[in-house]
Motif scaffolding. Structure first.
Motif, PDB file in Angstrom:
ATOM      1  N   ILE A 223       0.848  -1.185   0.000  1.00 25.59           N
ATOM      2  CA  ILE A 223       0.000   0.000   0.000  1.00 25.59           C
ATOM      3  C   ILE A 223       0.886   1.238   0.000  1.00 25.59           C
ATOM      4  O   ILE A 223       1.827   1.339   0.792  1.00 25.59           O
ATOM      5  CB  ILE A 223      -0.909   0.031   1.242  1.00 25.59           C
ATOM      6  N   GLY A 224       0.594   2.190  -0.881  1.00 21.06           N
ATOM      7  CA  GLY A 224       1.334   3.441  -0.895  1.00 21.06           C
ATOM      8  C   GLY A 224       2.082   3.669  -2.190  1.00 21.06           C
ATOM      9  O   GLY A 224       2.726   2.756  -2.721  1.00 21.06           O
ATOM     10  N   ASP A 225       1.980   4.899  -2.705  1.00 22.98           N
ATOM     11  CA  ASP A 225       2.627   5.241  -3.975  1.00 22.98           C
ATOM     12  C   ASP A 225       3.637   6.367  -3.830  1.00 22.98           C
ATOM     13  O   ASP A 225       4.522   6.525  -4.669  1.00 22.98           O
ATOM     14  CB  ASP A 225       1.557   5.647  -4.991  1.00 22.98           C
ATOM     15  N   THR A 226       3.505   7.142  -2.773  1.00 21.22           N
ATOM     16  CA  THR A 226       4.449   8.219  -2.492  1.00 21.22           C
ATOM     17  C   THR A 226       4.404   8.459  -0.995  1.00 21.22           C
ATOM     18  O   THR A 226       3.374   8.249  -0.353  1.00 21.22           O
ATOM     19  CB  THR A 226       4.103   9.499  -3.287  1.00 21.22           C
ATOM     20  N   ILE A 227       5.540   8.864  -0.409  1.00 21.19           N
ATOM     21  CA  ILE A 227       5.603   8.987   1.053  1.00 21.19           C
ATOM     22  C   ILE A 227       6.220  10.310   1.475  1.00 21.19           C
ATOM     23  O   ILE A 227       6.979  10.928   0.725  1.00 21.19           O
ATOM     24  CB  ILE A 227       6.420   7.843   1.695  1.00 21.19           C
TER      25      ILE A 227
END
Length: 350
Positions: A223-227
């Motif tokens: 889960i997650g595409d940019t942080i």
């Protein structure tokens, strides 16, 4: 899990593309020189996307000049005044961050959406636990992951109903486990890319620990595409931590990994000082993807260092330089750092 592809300036997120690192300037956006200088520092450190505050029209207009001097995408952070969102888009923002709930009437939201649609500028819909709507707090008996998800999806639907789906979602909380649960819940309910972070995580020590724990649990599930790592400190520290989290989880390659042993009574060199100097020194070698070991004694040091590509193991005021598992030199303590640096300068590049 794959999400939709979204283009942010010259960068791409979603669709299984690599996770990108973001930060936010702490300069006054209208101070173009200071803002550009900080963005250049962050870009050098490995920042992929940068966000700036847009609290007034001077800040919105400064975006145009800032954009001329940077090469990474710029996101404008908007609260309350829809006119600032429109101005930021007109001045070249690559993405805008809004919470439709504090923008105002549907007409005002539509004006922002129409401006974004005209230039195909993505909208990041941001919801934080600290500003969750009262009706959702009452519905769920407090601030909860379920409430955050419902709030975010409600805001997304407002924009989708206006005919625009070039969206990124962020749901953030300073409560790590609530944040993790919220991301697990929303991942099954949307295909929009997710911007992940633990908001208001704290100072360097507390913030690093909370961010590492939360991001690891979220990212390890795909889960997650940019942080963004949110720290009360210099923004460049956010980039260092984000890179290390991604590298530790195997989600990003590149850069030197430094491993070092805990000190003990056997240590005869200033291991803490040397390890910190090595960690700082290797930052200039972002083109290398190797492991460097800094070990404090000759009991476990040589064996541990052999597992790294390059390393040192301390003795009594001296140390061994070890390369690919072989001892190549014995050096005085005060020459170890420079010897490591020389090896890195001459390390073969692919």
């Amino acid at each position: 899990m794959d999400t939709k592809v979204v283009h942010i300036g010259n960068k791409v997120i979603g669709g299984g593309n690599p996770i990108l690192i973001q930060s936010m300037c702490n300069t006054k956006t209208q101070d173009v020189a200071a803002t550009v200088a900080q963005i250049h520092e962050l870009e050098k450190a490995g920042c992929d996307i940068i966000r700036v505050a847009c609290p007034d029209m001077d800040a919105a207009k400064a975006i145009g000049e800032i954009k001329k001097q940077i090469s990474i995408p710029l996101v404008a952070d908007i609260h309350f005044d829809y006119r600032l969102a429109i101005a930021a888009i007109e001045n070249g923002a690559d993405k805008i961050r809004i919470n439709p709930g504090n923008i105002g009437s549907t007409d005002r939201i539509k004006a922002v959406v129409d401006a974004a649609k005209a230039k195909n500028v993505p909208i990041r819909v941001g919801v934080n636990s600290g500003s969750l709507e009262k009706d959702l707090v009452e519905k769920y008996g407090g601030v909860t992951a379920e409430g955050l998800v419902e709030s975010a999806l409600d805001k997304v639907k407002i924009i989708e109903d206006l005919g625009y789906d070039n969206l990124v979602i962020s749901i953030k909380s300073s409560n790590v486990m609530m944040c993790v649960k919220a991301h697990e819940l929303i991942a099954d309910k949307t295909s929009h890319p997710l911007h992940v972070g633990i908001t208001e995580a704290g100072t360097l020590r507390a913030g690093n620990i909370k961010s590492a724990a939360g991001l690891a649990m979220i990212l390890s599930q795909g889960i997650g595409d940019t942080i963004r790592v949110s720290l009360t400190g210099a923004p460049v520290e956010e980039i260092k931590t984000a890179k290390l989290i991604l590298r530790t989880l195997g989600l990003r390659q590149g850069g030197i990994e430094v491993v070092s042993c805990p000190t003990c009574g056997r240590t005869q060199i200033d291991l803490i000082g040397l390890a910190n100097k090595v960690e700082t020194m290797v930052e200039e070698f972002s083109d290398l993807n190797i492991k460097v070991a800094v070990m404090g004694c000759v009991v476990n040091g040589p064996g541990e260092a052999k597992e790294a590509d390059l390393g040192v193991a301390g003795g009594i005021g001296e140390g061994l330089l070890i390369k690919h598992g072989e001892i190549i030199r014995k050096l005085p303590e005060n020459q170890l750092l420079e010897a490591l640096r020389d090896e890195l300068i001459n390390w073969p590049r692919n």
